[in-house]
Design a protein around this motif. Structure first.
Motif, PDB file in Angstrom:
ATOM      1  N   ARG A 146      -2.137  10.517  -7.123  1.00  0.00           N
ATOM      2  CA  ARG A 146      -1.195   9.837  -8.000  1.00  0.00           C
ATOM      3  C   ARG A 146      -0.433  10.857  -8.834  1.00  0.00           C
ATOM      4  O   ARG A 146      -0.880  11.982  -9.038  1.00  0.00           O
ATOM      5  CB  ARG A 146      -1.902   8.831  -8.907  1.00  0.00           C
ATOM      6  N   GLY A 147       0.691  10.430  -9.330  1.00  0.00           N
ATOM      7  CA  GLY A 147       1.502  11.299 -10.161  1.00  0.00           C
ATOM      8  C   GLY A 147       2.721  10.553 -10.653  1.00  0.00           C
ATOM      9  O   GLY A 147       2.841   9.336 -10.492  1.00  0.00           O
ATOM     10  N   ILE A 148       3.649  11.289 -11.267  1.00  0.00           N
ATOM     11  CA  ILE A 148       4.894  10.708 -11.748  1.00  0.00           C
ATOM     12  C   ILE A 148       6.046  11.590 -11.302  1.00  0.00           C
ATOM     13  O   ILE A 148       5.894  12.803 -11.145  1.00  0.00           O
ATOM     14  CB  ILE A 148       4.904  10.556 -13.281  1.00  0.00           C
ATOM     15  N   ALA A 149       7.200  10.974 -11.086  1.00  0.00           N
ATOM     16  CA  ALA A 149       8.416  11.718 -10.766  1.00  0.00           C
ATOM     17  C   ALA A 149       9.233  11.883 -12.039  1.00  0.00           C
ATOM     18  O   ALA A 149       9.223  11.010 -12.919  1.00  0.00           O
ATOM     19  CB  ALA A 149       9.223  10.988  -9.698  1.00  0.00           C
ATOM     20  N   ARG A 201       0.826  -1.209   0.000  1.00  0.00           N
ATOM     21  CA  ARG A 201       0.000   0.000   0.000  1.00  0.00           C
ATOM     22  C   ARG A 201       0.860   1.259   0.000  1.00  0.00           C
ATOM     23  O   ARG A 201       0.595   2.206  -0.724  1.00  0.00           O
ATOM     24  CB  ARG A 201      -0.927  -0.021   1.219  1.00  0.00           C
ATOM     25  N   TRP A 202       1.923   1.250   0.786  1.00  0.00           N
ATOM     26  CA  TRP A 202       2.796   2.427   0.833  1.00  0.00           C
ATOM     27  C   TRP A 202       3.536   2.603  -0.487  1.00  0.00           C
ATOM     28  O   TRP A 202       3.690   3.721  -0.973  1.00  0.00           O
ATOM     29  CB  TRP A 202       3.789   2.276   1.986  1.00  0.00           C
ATOM     30  N   GLU A 203       4.001   1.510  -1.063  1.00  0.00           N
ATOM     31  CA  GLU A 203       4.737   1.588  -2.322  1.00  0.00           C
ATOM     32  C   GLU A 203       3.863   2.148  -3.436  1.00  0.00           C
ATOM     33  O   GLU A 203       4.330   2.888  -4.314  1.00  0.00           O
ATOM     34  CB  GLU A 203       5.253   0.195  -2.715  1.00  0.00           C
ATOM     35  N   ALA A 204       2.579   1.806  -3.408  1.00  0.00           N
ATOM     36  CA  ALA A 204       1.670   2.285  -4.443  1.00  0.00           C
ATOM     37  C   ALA A 204       1.498   3.799  -4.408  1.00  0.00           C
ATOM     38  O   ALA A 204       1.096   4.403  -5.407  1.00  0.00           O
ATOM     39  CB  ALA A 204       0.308   1.603  -4.299  1.00  0.00           C
ATOM     40  N   LEU A 247      -8.404  -3.053  -4.981  1.00  0.00           N
ATOM     41  CA  LEU A 247      -7.056  -3.576  -4.767  1.00  0.00           C
ATOM     42  C   LEU A 247      -6.022  -2.461  -4.823  1.00  0.00           C
ATOM     43  O   LEU A 247      -5.093  -2.409  -4.016  1.00  0.00           O
ATOM     44  CB  LEU A 247      -6.739  -4.649  -5.817  1.00  0.00           C
ATOM     45  N   ARG A 248      -6.181  -1.559  -5.780  1.00  0.00           N
ATOM     46  CA  ARG A 248      -5.226  -0.463  -5.903  1.00  0.00           C
ATOM     47  C   ARG A 248      -5.345   0.497  -4.718  1.00  0.00           C
ATOM     48  O   ARG A 248      -4.344   1.025  -4.233  1.00  0.00           O
ATOM     49  CB  ARG A 248      -5.437   0.270  -7.223  1.00  0.00           C
ATOM     50  N   ALA A 249      -6.567   0.717  -4.255  1.00  0.00           N
ATOM     51  CA  ALA A 249      -6.734   1.566  -3.081  1.00  0.00           C
ATOM     52  C   ALA A 249      -6.086   0.936  -1.855  1.00  0.00           C
ATOM     53  O   ALA A 249      -5.633   1.631  -0.949  1.00  0.00           O
ATOM     54  CB  ALA A 249      -8.219   1.822  -2.822  1.00  0.00           C
ATOM     55  N   GLY A 250      -6.038  -0.399  -1.831  1.00  0.00           N
ATOM     56  CA  GLY A 250      -5.389  -1.098  -0.732  1.00  0.00           C
ATOM     57  C   GLY A 250      -3.889  -1.220  -0.886  1.00  0.00           C
ATOM     58  O   GLY A 250      -3.231  -1.850  -0.064  1.00  0.00           O
ATOM     59  N   GLY A 251      -3.334  -0.640  -1.980  1.00  0.00           N
ATOM     60  CA  GLY A 251      -1.893  -0.622  -2.157  1.00  0.00           C
ATOM     61  C   GLY A 251      -1.335  -1.675  -3.093  1.00  0.00           C
ATOM     62  O   GLY A 251      -0.131  -1.742  -3.301  1.00  0.00           O
ATOM     63  N   GLU A 252      -2.191  -2.514  -3.698  1.00  0.00           N
ATOM     64  CA  GLU A 252      -1.696  -3.541  -4.605  1.00  0.00           C
ATOM     65  C   GLU A 252      -1.316  -2.913  -5.947  1.00  0.00           C
ATOM     66  O   GLU A 252      -2.043  -2.089  -6.487  1.00  0.00           O
ATOM     67  CB  GLU A 252      -2.759  -4.624  -4.831  1.00  0.00           C
ATOM     68  N   GLN A 253      -0.151  -3.323  -6.487  1.00  0.00           N
ATOM     69  CA  GLN A 253       0.298  -2.857  -7.800  1.00  0.00           C
ATOM     70  C   GLN A 253      -0.268  -3.813  -8.854  1.00  0.00           C
ATOM     71  O   GLN A 253       0.396  -4.739  -9.300  1.00  0.00           O
ATOM     72  CB  GLN A 253       1.828  -2.824  -7.851  1.00  0.00           C
ATOM     73  N   VAL A 254      -1.514  -3.592  -9.247  1.00  0.00           N
ATOM     74  CA  VAL A 254      -2.169  -4.466 -10.211  1.00  0.00           C
ATOM     75  C   VAL A 254      -2.706  -3.629 -11.355  1.00  0.00           C
ATOM     76  O   VAL A 254      -2.925  -2.427 -11.235  1.00  0.00           O
ATOM     77  CB  VAL A 254      -3.325  -5.271  -9.564  1.00  0.00           C
ATOM     78  N   PRO A 282       5.122  -5.630 -10.134  1.00  0.00           N
ATOM     79  CA  PRO A 282       4.926  -4.219  -9.785  1.00  0.00           C
ATOM     80  C   PRO A 282       5.733  -3.260 -10.646  1.00  0.00           C
ATOM     81  O   PRO A 282       5.269  -2.165 -10.963  1.00  0.00           O
ATOM     82  CB  PRO A 282       5.363  -4.157  -8.314  1.00  0.00           C
ATOM     83  N   ALA A 283       6.959  -3.637 -11.039  1.00  0.00           N
ATOM     84  CA  ALA A 283       7.772  -2.747 -11.864  1.00  0.00           C
ATOM     85  C   ALA A 283       7.117  -2.508 -13.218  1.00  0.00           C
ATOM     86  O   ALA A 283       7.101  -1.381 -13.738  1.00  0.00           O
ATOM     87  CB  ALA A 283       9.177  -3.324 -12.036  1.00  0.00           C
ATOM     88  N   ILE A 284       6.561  -3.574 -13.808  1.00  0.00           N
ATOM     89  CA  ILE A 284       5.868  -3.418 -15.095  1.00  0.00           C
ATOM     90  C   ILE A 284       4.609  -2.589 -14.909  1.00  0.00           C
ATOM     91  O   ILE A 284       4.292  -1.717 -15.730  1.00  0.00           O
ATOM     92  CB  ILE A 284       5.550  -4.800 -15.696  1.00  0.00           C
ATOM     93  N   THR A 285       3.873  -2.839 -13.832  1.00  0.00           N
ATOM     94  CA  THR A 285       2.660  -2.071 -13.572  1.00  0.00           C
ATOM     95  C   THR A 285       2.969  -0.586 -13.461  1.00  0.00           C
ATOM     96  O   THR A 285       2.262   0.259 -14.017  1.00  0.00           O
ATOM     97  CB  THR A 285       1.971  -2.563 -12.293  1.00  0.00           C
ATOM     98  N   ARG A 286       4.055  -0.250 -12.757  1.00  0.00           N
ATOM     99  CA  ARG A 286       4.430   1.156 -12.620  1.00  0.00           C
ATOM    100  C   ARG A 286       4.801   1.760 -13.963  1.00  0.00           C
ATOM    101  O   ARG A 286       4.454   2.917 -14.243  1.00  0.00           O
ATOM    102  CB  ARG A 286       5.603   1.291 -11.630  1.00  0.00           C
TER     103      ARG A 286
END
Length: 688
Positions: A263-266, A175-178, A356-363, A633-637
């Motif tokens: 959400r956003g991008i760096a 969740r934090w990583e998301a 799932l995404r609100a719960g932090g899952e990278q899906v 998760p890396a691909i999802t990001r």
């Protein structure tokens, strides 16, 4: 050091009596978390092997009415300072922050967090670290503010890092990583123009923005409280910010926030020309509007009917077409039932994805086919459908009869299997659905489902179309049995997917389950043809065997390496992509999965060909493949950074680092032409 503006801001707060008295500040520095306005805790991601890196989180929970600060707090406030107490050889990296909010108060713009948030810090463990629990500590000094008070707080935090393979990962880290903005791999450009800084951020035209805002990491470059202007061009967003003084940076970094979605991008920017030619102001630009996104989702659903993704449910769709030639009332009833099944499946998948995404899952949009358990369930389902179509047993909901329940079940299965692959128009709409408010996101999912069901709605309600179909008759029974063949092929394809997603032992258990199901259904069919009721004991016994096998199946899941293929690509990772771009050679990056038939057709037609391999070799093209068969998760990001939620995705990066997102349906010579047009450049290295 604080800037003059920040010092003046804090002085103003003190002069107005808005700062906490010194005695109270001393009390707030006490280690007792209960005394803090923004209490912090330390969490460790999980066990780590010697020589590797583990994430630790400093999690904050601001009390009602209080807030913490981003590492660049804006006009006022103070960023967090960390002092680590680590064993010899251990090293803490740069903290990673979630996307902040803006707070405008007393004429100052601040970058804050009003809700619970976590700052992630990578911790590198030396290769000679002893196995077992190791105590670490950190002293965090930060500022907590409300509308009337600012308090300097100190938290003394300790935690245990388990060095070794034993232990479990803390589920909160997903969740934090998301919440951490993914960093785009393309470099932005920054240029001083008059009293402004222009920043050109590479961004797909399809990316929904909401009301964007740019947070600059470096202090002293921009006036935070001034209004930001945005201009949209093809695959870039130009942000115009008021410069501070004579600031003319050679480089900077920051975060682009998408509306209020969190959400956003760096991004990282280097000095370079940033013109506004071929761009229009965001308010009047051709950026996707809500109306356009709804239309894109609707049209994407229509187009999905002719893509290879639909092959697994071709049998059921063909039977539905055959039934549409019946009476007008039956045709309308079946069309509405089919549409209802599609809508419930698509909306259900959408709701689950957002939850799932609100719960932090990278899906992403394909999450349902990335889970081994769901693949097993799907294998059982298509095996039962194949047996039903072949006449092994009778089940009214899937037997091709007039009951609306059969059409409803067909719609459910069609949407569940066919939608994971995104087609033309779908990518932009589904990418936007991940960052828009929930009501708009669900509207986009509904538009997709309606477009997917539209051909059958038209058949049910337009007699002129229905009159072109053959009239029902005895041929339908034979037709139904022939349709067992493509559904049987689908069962074999799902079994192959079980091999790819969990390895041969896992697939063997899946095959055993399928055989038990077939035996159970054959017994049920014999009793049906003999005029006897289906034995409850037989079904219960079969289900018990299936359940037992399903319980042990997860123990046999193995990691499966992707086939090398004709191009022999490197596996995708952020480091591999960065290294490939650093060589100065063209890069072809593609994302695929074993369950995505559109991806596989493109690979057969355009990618995995000797002609493509030879063209790539002549031009020095580096091929990188992202295999999304299992959740990654890396691909999802990366997909999120391109404004899409699913695959296929094809990206061509030229020798200058300019990126081009290619169409989702490739022609035989698409890649050959790109390689042929690429200037040949000397290589500076090859990704490992």
């Amino acid at each position: 050091m604080m800037t003059v503006v920040r010092l003046m801001a804090l002085a103003l707060l003190l002069a107005c009596g808005l700062a906490q008295p010194a005695s109270a500040q001393v009390q707030a520095q006490a280690p007792a978390q209960a005394q803090l306005r923004n209490p912090a805790t330390l969490a460790v991601e999980g066990p780590v092997l010697p020589g590797e890196t583990v994430e630790v989180a400093i999690a904050f929970a601001p009390r009602e009415g209080w807030h913490g600060y981003w590492f660049n707090p804006g006009d006022a406030g103070k960023g967090m300072e960390l002092r680590w107490d680590l064993p010899p050889g251990w090293r803490a990296g740069e903290p990673r922050y979630p996307v902040p909010e803006t707070l405008f108060a007393f004429g100052f713009m601040n970058h804050v967090y009003k809700s619970p948030y976590a700052v992630l810090v990578p911790l590198t463990v030396p290769a000679d670290a002893a196995e077992g629990p190791t105590l670490i500590g950190v002293r965090a000094e930060y500022l907590a503010c409300s509308d009337s008070l600012c308090v300097r707080e100190t938290a003394e935090l300790i935690g245990n890092v388990v060095v070794g393979a034993d232990g479990r990962r803390d589920p909160r880290f997903a969740r934090w990583e998301a919440k951490i903005p993914p960093r785009i791999d393309a470099t932005a450009r920054v240029e001083r123009e008059g009293e402004t800084l222009r920043i050109a951020i590479p961004l797909p035209q399809t990316q929904a923005l909401g009301r964007p805002h740019v947070f600059i990491a470096e202090d002293g470059l921009v006036q935070y409280g001034e209004q930001q202007a945005f201009y949209r061009g093809e695959d870039r967003l130009v942000a115009v910010l008021a410069a501070k003084g004579d600031a003319n940076p050679s480089s900077l970094s920051g975060v682009l926030r998408f509306g209020n979605s969190g959400r956003g991008i760096a991004f990282t920017a280097e000095r370079g020309p940033v013109g506004l030619g071929s761009t229009t102001p965001l308010e009047a630009s051709n950026a996707p509007s809500i109306g356009w996104l709804f239309l894109a989702a609707f049209v994407g659903g229509i187009v999905l009917n002719i893509l290879p993704c639909v092959f697994p449910i071709l049998s059921l769709k063909a039977l539905h077409l055959a039934r549409a030639g019946e009476s007008e009332s039956a045709a309308r009833r079946d069309a509405l039932a089919y549409t209802g099944g599609v809508m419930i499946a698509v909306l259900g998948l959408g709701v689950l994805l957002l939850a799932l995404r609100a719960g932090g899952e990278q899906v992403g949009w394909a999450f349902q086919l990335q889970q081994p358990g769901i693949v097993l369930a799907l294998l059982v389902l298509v095996t039962a459908i194949t047996a039903n179509l072949a006449g092994v047993f009778e089940l009214p909901t899937l037997a091709g009869r007039r009951q609306a329940s059969g059409s409803f079940a067909t719609g459910l299965l069609a949407a569940f299997i066919a939608t994971p692959c995104t087609g033309p128009f779908m990518a932009a709409a589904l990418g936007a659905a991940l960052i828009l408010p929930t009501q708009y996101a669900l509207g986009l999912f509904a538009a997709l489902g309606l477009g997917f069901a539209l051909p059958f709605l038209l058949l049910g309600f337009v007699p002129a179309l229905r009159s072109r179909l053959p009239r029902p008759g005895g041929w339908m029974a034979h037709f139904r049995r022939w349709m067992a063949l493509p559904m049987g092929v689908t069962a074999l394809a799902v079994l192959w997917l079980a091999v790819r997603i969990g390895g041969w032992p896992f697939a063997a258990i899946g095959l055993a389950i399928a055989l038990v199901v077939i035996a159970m259904l054959m017994g049920a069919g014999r009793r049906q043809r003999g005029g006897r009721p289906v034995g409850g004991g037989m079904i219960a016994g079969g289900l018990a065997v299936v359940l037992a096998l399903a319980v042990v199946a997860p123990r046999w899941i193995d990691e499966v390496e992707a086939d090398a293929g004709v191009l022999d690509p490197a596996d995708f990772s952020e480091a591999t992509l960065a290294q490939a771009k650093a060589t100065g050679r063209p890069v072809f990056l593609w994302f695929t999965a074993d369950w995505c038939l559109t991806c596989k057709v493109n690979e057969k037609v355009a990618i995995e060909r000797e002609a493509t391999r030879d063209a790539f070799a002549d031009a020095g093209v580096i091929a990188i493949r992202g295999d999304w068969t299992r959740s990654n998760p890396a691909i999802t990001r990366y997909l999120e950074s391109k404004g899409v939620a699913g695959i296929p995705l094809y990206v061509w990066i030229d020798r200058d680092g300019e990126e081009q997102v290619l169409p989702q349906v490739l022609g035989p010579d698409s890649l050959i032409d790109l390689a042929g047009a690429s200037p040949k450049t000397p290589a500076r290295g090859t990704p490992q």
